[in-house]
Write a protein that holds these residues in place. Sequence first.
Motif, PDB file in Angstrom:
ATOM      1  N   ASP A 271       1.183  -2.516   6.624  1.00 60.16           N
ATOM      2  CA  ASP A 271       0.457  -2.653   7.386  1.00 60.16           C
ATOM      3  C   ASP A 271       0.925  -0.336   7.339  1.00 60.16           C
ATOM      4  O   ASP A 271      -0.337   0.186   7.476  1.00 60.16           O
ATOM      5  CB  ASP A 271       0.885  -2.810   9.072  1.00 60.16           C
ATOM      6  N   THR A 272       2.540  -0.670   7.339  1.00 60.32           N
ATOM      7  CA  THR A 272       1.818   1.401   7.310  1.00 60.32           C
ATOM      8  C   THR A 272       1.208   1.766   6.209  1.00 60.32           C
ATOM      9  O   THR A 272       1.906   3.014   5.857  1.00 60.32           O
ATOM     10  CB  THR A 272       3.699   1.098   7.050  1.00 60.32           C
ATOM     11  N   LYS A 278      -4.688   0.602  11.126  1.00 64.17           N
ATOM     12  CA  LYS A 278      -3.655  -0.825  11.499  1.00 64.17           C
ATOM     13  C   LYS A 278      -4.072  -2.140  11.849  1.00 64.17           C
ATOM     14  O   LYS A 278      -3.742  -3.051  12.349  1.00 64.17           O
ATOM     15  CB  LYS A 278      -2.558   0.009  12.070  1.00 64.17           C
ATOM     16  N   HIS A 361      -1.204   9.013   2.553  1.00 61.41           N
ATOM     17  CA  HIS A 361      -0.018   8.963   2.404  1.00 61.41           C
ATOM     18  C   HIS A 361       0.091   9.455   1.020  1.00 61.41           C
ATOM     19  O   HIS A 361      -0.516   9.405   0.465  1.00 61.41           O
ATOM     20  CB  HIS A 361       0.651   8.139   3.139  1.00 61.41           C
TER      21      HIS A 361
END
Length: 503
Positions: A271-272, A278, A361
């Motif tokens: 998920d992250t 999300k 990210h």
Amino acid sequence: MIFPDKSRFWKREMKYLLAFKPLGRRRSPPKQQHHMDLPNIYYLNQRSSRERKHENYEEEEEEEEDEEFDSPLSKEDWVITIREKLDQVPQNKGSSSWLNHSIFKVPRSLREIEYKAYTPQVVCIGPYHRGKPSFQDMENHKWRLLRHLLERTGHKLELYLEAMAELEEQTRRSYAKQSIEITSQEFIEMMLLDACFILELLRVSVKGFIYCGYSWGDPIFSSRGTLPCIQRDMLMLENQLPLFVLDRLFALSCEPDETDSVSQLALQFFDTMVPGCKTATINFDEPGLHFLHVIRQSLLPASKYTLGCITIAQNHKPQLMMHCVTMLRSAAVKFQKTNSNNFTDIEFKNGVLYIPRLVIHDSTKSIFLNLMAFEQCYPHCCNHVTSYISFMDGLINCPRDVAYLRHHKILDHGLGSEEEVASLFNNLCKEISFDINDCYLSKVSSDVNRYVDKKWNRWRASLKQEYFSNPWAVVSLVAAVFLIALTIAQTFYSVFAYYFPLS
């Protein structure tokens, strides 16, 4: 005449020597010693220029015949060799050949650009990177987790080994590289260790390491630096295990209260890591192949955003690439963030480009590259992820474009600067074969280009940017219009009073 007879004799003698000459490149013996016993030597030594030309022609024929004998194989042997090579090629048996492959080796052209994005650094899953010394520490943890699983469930080892043995042949067919030299026992052992390791990671991520019987100081589950690296490695194309192997082992080792499937646990585990919202969901009507495929299914756009793309692809009309954000703003195109669950749900209506939020990210680059590599290798899937990245690559050309999208909350990144984000998108599509007409965003691109080509939209945008960009510009414009109106009124009354005086 003597010459014709001697010439025919000479030619017949040469053919006789060539006929019995052994294969290979060998020169014929000197002719002057071989023919000293021939009659009319004096006549042969006094040949005319015409006879010398005739001899030169025969020597050229001799050289051509020598070249034929220089070939290593005759024509018949050459054909036989080619037939033997053809017999070594396996016959095409339809679905039992490469059509069953789902885990591929990344093409060399892609690997040379971003080697680390396709190569695991911490953990090895599957046979492609098995046996490397850098993964030995994690292999020891796999044995530890397997022992922990057996003790917690109370099952015998033979139960799991028999289940993995039944799936060995099907698992081998899932890998595209068939030249993997692993014995049956080693392959089954690899399947059991990797599947057990993955399932324990999924259970701990959902229920916690204390509930699963691991201590708070466990080097795998309690370390903040190791787990993100493991998650990144598990989403690489070459580092996958077939999902049906995990489903089989999960069915044997799960508890009665466990109702989630492996795919659902995987979405929670990653998920992250997954870019975007999300709350991503997945269509479970299509069975997943492995974790990378499951994540890709969760990122696919809704069906309403893919309607019409096949029709546009069949027209084969030349299509321009997407304009950047700065250019679109100069044509009065607006950008607005939507609340869609999938960041690939992009649409264009009435001059507004609706784009869902995208979170970027450190692992986003590796995930995107492996997803695109999977779409390039797997023949049974569309190129929706590649289409989205190509679309965003067209929108983002410079850090200014990134800053504008971030200001409108369409992009959210944790990288160092906007320059890194712009470089990320500009380098993702290198060495990727992609047809912009054959994608679900082709209609959006076509509509945007038609909107930009209208001159009125560009004029309106230029007027807005120059005269309505800030309040002071608006005040100045209103004052100028008011002064112009007063000047026109004064001129009118002056002219009117001149032609129509009151007296």
